[in-house]
Design a protein around this motif. Structure first.
Motif, mmCIF file in Angstrom:
data_model
loop_
_atom_site.group_PDB
_atom_site.id
_atom_site.type_symbol
_atom_site.label_atom_id
_atom_site.label_comp_id
_atom_site.label_asym_id
_atom_site.label_seq_id
_atom_site.Cartn_x
_atom_site.Cartn_y
_atom_site.Cartn_z
ATOM 1 N N ARG A 494 8.956 14.029 2.855
ATOM 2 C CA ARG A 494 7.623 14.516 3.290
ATOM 3 C C ARG A 494 7.446 15.996 2.973
ATOM 4 O O ARG A 494 6.378 16.441 2.552
ATOM 5 N N GLU A 498 4.391 18.127 1.164
ATOM 6 C CA GLU A 498 3.545 19.040 1.959
ATOM 7 C C GLU A 498 3.557 20.475 1.463
ATOM 8 O O GLU A 498 2.754 21.287 1.889
ATOM 9 N N SER A 582 1.085 15.026 -4.505
ATOM 10 C CA SER A 582 0.431 15.598 -3.314
ATOM 11 C C SER A 582 -1.080 15.422 -3.433
ATOM 12 O O SER A 582 -1.751 14.984 -2.495
ATOM 13 N N ILE A 587 -2.938 15.434 0.044
ATOM 14 C CA ILE A 587 -2.183 16.318 0.951
ATOM 15 C C ILE A 587 -2.375 17.747 0.470
ATOM 16 O O ILE A 587 -2.062 18.068 -0.683
ATOM 17 N N ARG A 589 -1.274 21.205 0.004
ATOM 18 C CA ARG A 589 0.041 21.847 0.077
ATOM 19 C C ARG A 589 -0.050 23.197 0.774
ATOM 20 O O ARG A 589 -1.083 23.834 0.772
ATOM 21 N N HIS A 664 2.856 15.875 13.358
ATOM 22 C CA HIS A 664 3.254 14.815 12.414
ATOM 23 C C HIS A 664 3.437 13.459 13.061
ATOM 24 O O HIS A 664 3.816 12.504 12.386
#
Ligand code: T1G
Length: 687
Positions: A494, A498, A582, A587, A589, A664
């Motif tokens: 993960r 991220e 990503s 997502i 970053r 999370h």
């Protein structure tokens, strides 16, 4: 044992014999120190005594200070004071050594004027393994007898040397017959009295070979091995002091350095692991006299990396192995690999060439399962698939003799389901070796719901015979180590989506003290474990890399690029793949700092350990620490994940987990046991 017969003093024709009998290893406990003080005073005062022999009964000469006294107030006489008293003896004192003269035990021998040992004796200063240094003069007297270079190696490795090596180095004065130590020591005493030999004290000798280059080159050569440890460098400083300071000044420095180490977290952690490894071998509720089934012949199914490594453990212990493969070519390859491994050990001087042949002579390679009929224990190391294992155990059940133990090397699968494929579930057990199986000390012994006590006791004893540290695990997915490893794996994957990169995560985990980070491990093991080109959908970074034929070190590229010496460098191509993934998963970053990487990789492991404990999968928190230190290279100076949790504080771990859970989700929810201990201001060590 009552005090009066721990120590006895007899006089034999002008030679006093002080005999110590304090099982199990004649550790220099308060009672032993007190008794020795009295015995030496009596021998000094007796005009009929011209020389003194110091000898121990039982399995060994003093095996060191009594480490169960550490952390408790010192009771006089201290070992340092006792040894100074012996060193000041007005008469010759001869140490008669057998077994393992270790730590304070060797330091006691060093204050004697002469030393006699049987050929099988070993002499060492293992304090560095406890995060300490020899604190009773070892760093000041040893170099005066054997020189700075050899003393450096002994105190920083903690490894013992044999009696012959010790004789050649001047550490002992004579070898005694294997079964005549007492007589030889008395005869030696008489000889030095008749020859009017001087009372030679190590403290009066110079240190040979202590050049500035010796220490600087030694530090450079050992930098990688000592990475993160405090004690090795402190030991080096103490040996330097012996070479440059007057003896008494050196002793003062040694004492200060010892106290500093003893009070530190590293030594506390290393002593924790020392006792934890011994505790792990004790199974609650299992009588010490549980029936042990004889294991004279072992069968191993599978001659691949795991099967071959497993076989070597038994061959090296002198136990014949029948190893089975389906194809001749695979069998031949497996046998050749076993021989090559032994030959490499012989090249490094770890075993003799004769031992290579002797070990190989015990190996019986076959293609037919029927050849296992006479084995007392059969271990399968075949493909990690339940159907394959159930089918195999069904066959073994009909082939193997009654009472034979059937073991699986599975690292994840449900042992009870495997056992159910046989008519003898009470004789089925998990023996989970860690790769490379002939090197890693850890053995997870998985007890099934129906595993018989005698089978468990047999496995634990066999583990000790083959030099493994055994930890008992109940049945769950991944048992103890791999179940916790899955937590770190998930977070590492993960984190790179991220905002971190694989080399950031690996650097943080490496700097924490692990041998390598999760992505370097993946490249080493191969990214394509369980991956197939046909079913690959390119939905994870791992799949994308496999599709690009970047399957790890074996293809010269994985998460990292590798040069011809397999040295890793971050890959711009992989960075691109990660950025694209990503974006594809929407997502956004962000910069992720080292502290978050470490907390998210380690705290969920501690949390999983708490669940493993609460479910009774592991008997003790310290068992979990033993798994991680011996199976995954967790830095021993941090004592394992559970002790690390206690060191940083469970309230802190709970609060950080709650913080990450709020961002999370449930994977971070602190477990019930962890919360309970944290709320009570306790640690796993209080359980
Ligand atoms: N103190 C107290 N107990 C000890 C002990 C010790 N030093 N060593 C072993 N035991 C116990 C152990 O807990 C177990 O107990 C039993 O003895 C058998 O041990 C001032 C500060 C000697 C090679 O580091 O390496 O001296 O479980 O299962 O496999 O400078 O024990 O049966 O109740 O390990 O045959 C330095 C540590 C101390 C040596 C035997 N000395 N011991 O191995 O048996 S620090 C050491 C060993 C020091 C001075 C400094 C091994 C062994 P129980 P075992 P083993």
């Amino acid at each position: 044992m009552s005090e009066q017969n721990i120590i006895s003093l007899t006089v034999d024709g002008g030679v006093a014999v002080i005999r110590v009998n304090s099982p199990p290893v004649n550790a220099l406990s308060f009672a032993v120190r007190q008794g020795l003080w009295q015995a030496f005073e009596n021998a000094f005062a007796d005009d009929g005594v011209e020389a003194i022999v110091l000898i121990c009964e039982g399995r060994t000469f003093f095996a060191g200070a009594d480490i169960s006294e550490f952390g408790k107030p010192m009771q006089e006489p201290s070992l340092v004071d006792l040894l100074a008293m012996i060193e000041g003896a007005p008469k010759a004192v001869i140490a008669a050594i057998h077994g393992t003269a270790l730590g304070g035990g060797l330091e006691t021998a060093l204050v004697c004027h002469y030393r006699v040992a049987v050929p099988s004796a070993k002499l060492g200063l293992p304090e560095v393994k406890l995060g300490l240094l020899p604190g009773a003069g070892g760093t000041q007297r040893l170099p005066r007898l054997i020189g700075a270079a050899m003393a450096l190696e002994m105190v920083t490795s903690g490894s013992p040397i044999g009696a012959k090596t010790a004789l050649d180095a001047g550490l002992i004065d004579e070898l005694a017959p294997a079964n005549g130590l007492r007589e030889a020591a008395i005869a030696f005493a008489r000889k030095i009295v008749s020859e009017k030999r001087p009372l030679r004290r190590a403290r009066d000798l110079p240190v040979e070979g202590a050049t500035p280059e010796l220490f600087s080159e030694f530090r450079k050569a050992k930098a990688r091995k000592f990475r993160g440890f405090a004690a090795p460098e402190t030991n080096i400083q103490a040996i330097e002091a012996a070479s440059s300071l007057p003896f008494d000044e050196g002793m003062k420095l040694e004492r200060r350095l010892f106290e500093e180490l003893r009070a530190g977290t590293q030594s506390k952690a290393q002593r924790h692991i020392f006792f934890a490894e011994r505790e792990a071998g004790k199974i609650p509720g299992l009588q010490r006299d549980a029936e042990i089934r004889p294991v004279g012949k072992v069968g191993v199914i599978g001659a691949g990396t795991m099967g071959g490594g497993i076989a070597m453990n038994f061959l090296s212990a002198g136990i014949p192995v029948t190893i089975v493969e389906m194809q001749q070519e695979a069998l031949d390859r497996g046998v050749a690999t076993i021989r090559k491994n032994y030959e490499n050990s012989a090249k490094r001087g770890r075993i003799t060439a004769e031992a290579v042949d002797a070990n190989m002579a015990l190996l019986n390679p076959v293609l037919d399962l029927e050849a296992l009929a006479g084995c007392d224990l059969v271990i399968e190391a075949v493909y990690e698939n339940m159907d394959v294992k159930r089918d195999l155990f069904g066959k073994l059940d009909t082939i193997c003799k009654p009472g034979a133990i059937l073991a699986s090397n599975t690292s994840y699968l449900d042992l009870d389901e495997i056992a159910a494929a046989t008519s003898r579930p009470e004789s089925v057990i998990g023996l989970h070796f860690f790769s490379p199986a002939n090197v890693m000390r850890l053995l997870e012994v998985v007890r099934g719901a129906k595993t018989d006590a005698s089978v468990l006791a047999t496995a634990m004893k066999l583990a000790k015979t083959i030099g493994k540290v055994a930890v008992v695990s109940g049945v769950c997915h991944g048992f103890i180590g791999n179940r916790m490893l899955a937590q770190r794996r998930r977070e590492a994957d993960r984190l790179i989506l991220e905002g971190a990169m694989p080399w950031d995560v690996d650097r943080v985990i490496y700097d924490f003290g692990m041998p390598m980070g999760p992505f370097q491990i993946s490249d080493l093991a191969g990214l394509d474990l369980g991956w197939s080109k046909e079913s690959s959908k390119g939905e994870t970074i791992r799949e994308r890399l496999c599709e690009m034929d970047r399957r790890g070190q074996k293809t010269g590229a994985g998460f990292y690029d590798y040069d011809e010496k397999r040295r890793p460098t971050p890959s711009p191509l992989v960075e691109q793949v990660i950025l694209e993934m990503s974006a594809r998963q929407s997502i956004e970053r962000r910069a992720i700092d080292d502290e978050e990487i470490l907390e998210r990789c380690v705290y969920p492991m501690i949390n999983e350990g708490a669940k493993i404990l609460d479910e009774g999968i592991a008997f003790r928190a310290s068992d979990i620490d033993v798994v991680w230190v011996n199976g995954y290279g967790w830095p021993v100076y941090r004592g394992g994940p559970m002790l690390y949790g206690d060191t940083v504080g469970l309230a802190h771990v709970r609060d950080r987990l709650s913080h990450y859970a709020s961002i999370h989700g449930a994977d971070f929810l602190p477990s019930e046991l962890l919360c309970r201990l944290a709320d009570e201001g306790k640690g796993f060590g209080n359980l």
